[in-house]
Write a protein that holds these residues in place. Sequence first.
Motif, PDB file in Angstrom:
ATOM      1  N   LEU A   2       8.973  -0.575 -14.160  1.00  0.00           N
ATOM      2  CA  LEU A   2       7.977   0.191 -13.337  1.00  0.00           C
ATOM      3  C   LEU A   2       7.648   1.381 -14.266  1.00  0.00           C
ATOM      4  O   LEU A   2       6.304   1.761 -14.421  1.00  0.00           O
ATOM      5  N   LEU A   3       8.509   2.011 -14.730  1.00  0.00           N
ATOM      6  CA  LEU A   3       8.095   3.385 -15.649  1.00  0.00           C
ATOM      7  C   LEU A   3       7.500   2.806 -17.096  1.00  0.00           C
ATOM      8  O   LEU A   3       6.498   3.473 -17.212  1.00  0.00           O
ATOM      9  N   GLU A   4       7.998   1.776 -17.506  1.00  0.00           N
ATOM     10  CA  GLU A   4       7.177   1.288 -18.643  1.00  0.00           C
ATOM     11  C   GLU A   4       5.634   0.988 -18.486  1.00  0.00           C
ATOM     12  O   GLU A   4       4.786   1.258 -19.032  1.00  0.00           O
ATOM     13  N   THR A   5       5.409   0.137 -17.090  1.00  0.00           N
ATOM     14  CA  THR A   5       4.333  -0.192 -16.851  1.00  0.00           C
ATOM     15  C   THR A   5       3.410   0.817 -16.541  1.00  0.00           C
ATOM     16  O   THR A   5       2.261   1.020 -17.017  1.00  0.00           O
ATOM     17  N   ILE A   6       3.903   1.814 -15.702  1.00  0.00           N
ATOM     18  CA  ILE A   6       2.865   2.997 -15.172  1.00  0.00           C
ATOM     19  C   ILE A   6       2.634   3.850 -16.408  1.00  0.00           C
ATOM     20  O   ILE A   6       1.465   4.434 -16.513  1.00  0.00           O
ATOM     21  N   ARG A   7       3.456   4.108 -17.390  1.00  0.00           N
ATOM     22  CA  ARG A   7       3.362   4.792 -18.581  1.00  0.00           C
ATOM     23  C   ARG A   7       2.414   4.103 -19.417  1.00  0.00           C
ATOM     24  O   ARG A   7       1.401   4.719 -19.853  1.00  0.00           O
ATOM     25  N   SER A   8       2.381   2.878 -19.398  1.00  0.00           N
ATOM     26  CA  SER A   8       1.408   2.193 -20.183  1.00  0.00           C
ATOM     27  C   SER A   8      -0.105   2.191 -19.721  1.00  0.00           C
ATOM     28  O   SER A   8      -0.951   2.126 -20.488  1.00  0.00           O
ATOM     29  N   LEU A   9       0.050   2.583 -18.581  1.00  0.00           N
ATOM     30  CA  LEU A   9      -1.502   2.565 -17.914  1.00  0.00           C
ATOM     31  C   LEU A   9      -2.112   4.168 -17.845  1.00  0.00           C
ATOM     32  O   LEU A   9      -2.712   4.493 -17.053  1.00  0.00           O
ATOM     33  N   ILE A  31       4.018  14.691  -8.649  1.00  0.00           N
ATOM     34  CA  ILE A  31       5.567  14.391  -8.574  1.00  0.00           C
ATOM     35  C   ILE A  31       5.872  13.761  -9.950  1.00  0.00           C
ATOM     36  O   ILE A  31       5.174  12.950 -10.471  1.00  0.00           O
ATOM     37  N   PRO A  32       7.104  14.294 -10.386  1.00  0.00           N
ATOM     38  CA  PRO A  32       7.522  13.604 -11.823  1.00  0.00           C
ATOM     39  C   PRO A  32       7.718  11.842 -11.328  1.00  0.00           C
ATOM     40  O   PRO A  32       8.176  11.830 -10.360  1.00  0.00           O
ATOM     41  N   LEU A  33       7.055  11.353 -12.474  1.00  0.00           N
ATOM     42  CA  LEU A  33       7.107   9.680 -12.338  1.00  0.00           C
ATOM     43  C   LEU A  33       8.354   8.997 -11.917  1.00  0.00           C
ATOM     44  O   LEU A  33       8.443   8.132 -10.964  1.00  0.00           O
ATOM     45  N   LYS A  34       9.667   9.582 -12.368  1.00  0.00           N
ATOM     46  CA  LYS A  34      10.731   8.966 -12.355  1.00  0.00           C
ATOM     47  C   LYS A  34      11.226   9.351 -10.540  1.00  0.00           C
ATOM     48  O   LYS A  34      11.626   8.237  -9.845  1.00  0.00           O
ATOM     49  N   LEU A  35      10.813  10.277 -10.248  1.00  0.00           N
ATOM     50  CA  LEU A  35      11.187  10.477  -8.680  1.00  0.00           C
ATOM     51  C   LEU A  35      10.032   9.752  -7.790  1.00  0.00           C
ATOM     52  O   LEU A  35      10.516   9.362  -6.718  1.00  0.00           O
ATOM     53  N   ARG A  36       8.701   9.622  -8.192  1.00  0.00           N
ATOM     54  CA  ARG A  36       7.685   8.819  -7.561  1.00  0.00           C
ATOM     55  C   ARG A  36       8.380   7.379  -7.376  1.00  0.00           C
ATOM     56  O   ARG A  36       8.185   6.854  -6.380  1.00  0.00           O
ATOM     57  N   ILE A  37       9.097   6.749  -8.411  1.00  0.00           N
ATOM     58  CA  ILE A  37       9.511   5.600  -8.609  1.00  0.00           C
ATOM     59  C   ILE A  37      10.709   5.393  -7.775  1.00  0.00           C
ATOM     60  O   ILE A  37      10.696   4.509  -6.749  1.00  0.00           O
ATOM     61  N   GLU A  38      11.537   6.485  -7.279  1.00  0.00           N
ATOM     62  CA  GLU A  38      12.715   6.417  -6.620  1.00  0.00           C
ATOM     63  C   GLU A  38      11.997   6.267  -5.095  1.00  0.00           C
ATOM     64  O   GLU A  38      12.813   5.716  -4.242  1.00  0.00           O
ATOM     65  N   GLN A  39      11.111   7.084  -4.891  1.00  0.00           N
ATOM     66  CA  GLN A  39      10.766   7.207  -3.544  1.00  0.00           C
ATOM     67  C   GLN A  39       9.765   5.838  -3.045  1.00  0.00           C
ATOM     68  O   GLN A  39      10.141   5.486  -1.969  1.00  0.00           O
ATOM     69  N   PRO A  78       0.771  -1.194  -0.001  1.00  0.00           N
ATOM     70  CA  PRO A  78      -0.066   0.080   0.023  1.00  0.00           C
ATOM     71  C   PRO A  78       0.915   1.300   0.093  1.00  0.00           C
ATOM     72  O   PRO A  78       0.565   2.355  -0.793  1.00  0.00           O
ATOM     73  N   ILE A  79       1.966   1.203   0.803  1.00  0.00           N
ATOM     74  CA  ILE A  79       2.925   2.462   0.759  1.00  0.00           C
ATOM     75  C   ILE A  79       3.552   2.983  -0.643  1.00  0.00           C
ATOM     76  O   ILE A  79       3.440   3.944  -0.902  1.00  0.00           O
ATOM     77  N   MET A  80       3.880   1.661  -1.211  1.00  0.00           N
ATOM     78  CA  MET A  80       4.488   1.913  -2.466  1.00  0.00           C
ATOM     79  C   MET A  80       3.399   2.568  -3.495  1.00  0.00           C
ATOM     80  O   MET A  80       3.707   3.372  -4.293  1.00  0.00           O
ATOM     81  N   GLU A  81       2.367   1.703  -3.424  1.00  0.00           N
ATOM     82  CA  GLU A  81       1.182   2.431  -4.392  1.00  0.00           C
ATOM     83  C   GLU A  81       1.033   3.660  -4.131  1.00  0.00           C
ATOM     84  O   GLU A  81       0.639   4.322  -4.998  1.00  0.00           O
ATOM     85  N   ASP A  82       0.727   4.258  -2.946  1.00  0.00           N
ATOM     86  CA  ASP A  82       0.431   5.444  -2.522  1.00  0.00           C
ATOM     87  C   ASP A  82       1.540   6.282  -3.082  1.00  0.00           C
ATOM     88  O   ASP A  82       1.191   7.394  -3.695  1.00  0.00           O
ATOM     89  N   LEU A  83       2.707   6.229  -2.927  1.00  0.00           N
ATOM     90  CA  LEU A  83       3.970   7.078  -3.644  1.00  0.00           C
ATOM     91  C   LEU A  83       3.778   7.144  -4.969  1.00  0.00           C
ATOM     92  O   LEU A  83       3.786   8.113  -5.812  1.00  0.00           O
ATOM     93  N   LEU A  84       3.679   5.760  -5.719  1.00  0.00           N
ATOM     94  CA  LEU A  84       3.379   5.568  -7.271  1.00  0.00           C
ATOM     95  C   LEU A  84       2.582   6.501  -7.876  1.00  0.00           C
ATOM     96  O   LEU A  84       2.425   6.872  -8.898  1.00  0.00           O
ATOM     97  N   ASN A  85       1.325   6.863  -6.841  1.00  0.00           N
ATOM     98  CA  ASN A  85       0.157   7.667  -7.622  1.00  0.00           C
ATOM     99  C   ASN A  85       0.274   9.027  -7.384  1.00  0.00           C
ATOM    100  O   ASN A  85      -1.219   9.631  -7.647  1.00  0.00           O
ATOM    101  N   ARG A  86       1.132   9.580  -6.716  1.00  0.00           N
ATOM    102  CA  ARG A  86       1.114  10.980  -6.393  1.00  0.00           C
ATOM    103  C   ARG A  86       1.474  11.830  -7.606  1.00  0.00           C
ATOM    104  O   ARG A  86       2.917  12.068  -7.891  1.00  0.00           O
ATOM    105  N   ARG A  87       0.517  11.919  -8.554  1.00  0.00           N
ATOM    106  CA  ARG A  87       0.975  12.425  -9.716  1.00  0.00           C
ATOM    107  C   ARG A  87       1.336  14.011  -9.866  1.00  0.00           C
ATOM    108  O   ARG A  87       1.680  14.440 -10.948  1.00  0.00           O
TER     109      ARG A  87
END
Length: 277
Positions: A267-274, A231-239, A220-229
Amino acid sequence: MIPYNFEYYQPVTALEAVRLFHDLALQGKEPLYYAGGTEIITMGRIHLLQPRAVIDIKRIPECNTLAVHDQKLVLGSALSLSQLHDVRAFPLLGEAAAGVADRTSRNKITLGGNICSNLMYREVVLPLLLTDSEVRVAGPAGWKQVSIHQVFNGQLRLEKGEFLVQSITDSSYIRMPYASVKKRKVSAIGYPLVTIAAIQTNSMIRVAFSGVCAFPFRSPIMEDLLNRREIPLKLRIEQALVHLPAPTLDDINGSAAYREWVLKNTLLETIRSLGGE
Ligand SMILES: Cc1cc2nc3c(=O)[nH]c(=O)nc-3n(C[C@H](O)[C@H](O)[C@@H](O)COP(=O)(O)OP(=O)(O)OC[C@H]3O[C@@H](n4cnc5c(N)ncnc54)[C@H](O)[C@@H]3O)c2cc1C
């Protein structure tokens, strides 16, 4: 060749299977539920497993269910990975299943066998975690139907004598956009360096992983960070990757540093594809 003798039982009801397990355990035969048998036979051949009795669950009708009831898809635990792929009833699950082993093995390997596997990958559980599916379990205390999140924590936590009978998934999840990506070391067949499954719900992207740590997970915590739009996606992934639930795998298939590099890019590829950039 299997270098030991064992008793083989083929019950036709869940109750009979549970009773058999109880009786055989009392006789000290260390019974195992048997589905596709691919793991039990492989491990038996190299002396890593030596049950004196196995209980084949494939003739139990509920373990072979493939039906929709009340807007819910019910899948029997003895369905093979090939069947899950070919019927296209749950496309994300079918794709996850098609990434495991080769076609001949997938004709034998079952939904339940993969989820209950002693191997750490258990890739077929990812779609069930993403869709908050439920599982039906039979055991000495009878039947129970619970959320997968209640019983799956890295592995399926079953009580002695219990076995997985079915998964139950709300049909609305099955129609959602999804992505399924498996990266291996070299060929088209092999264990995952990184497997990511994801779905796009109305409000967020959900993501689950195999091959990254020593168990499959959804965080859940990773999902929450990955969805903070904002913030730039690459930074979200790092976090998000700071919050992996366990150390990154570091083995013959790939070093931890290499896996993390593959993970970030996948992750970058997957999130962009969605559409989650
Ligand atoms: C060539 C090959 C490549 C593979 N590659 C991958 C891969 O890339 N990714 C991956 O995730 N997996 C992979 N696997 C592992 C595989 O998915 C599982 O280990 C599978 O082999 C077990 O499924 P089975 O139905 O044959 O189970 P079985 O051998 O019958 O049983 C395996 C274990 O699960 C238990 N079990 C089975 N069904 C149930 C049930 N319904 N309820 C409770 N316990 C149960 C058994 O008691 C046993 O302990 C691979 C396997 C092979 C043979």
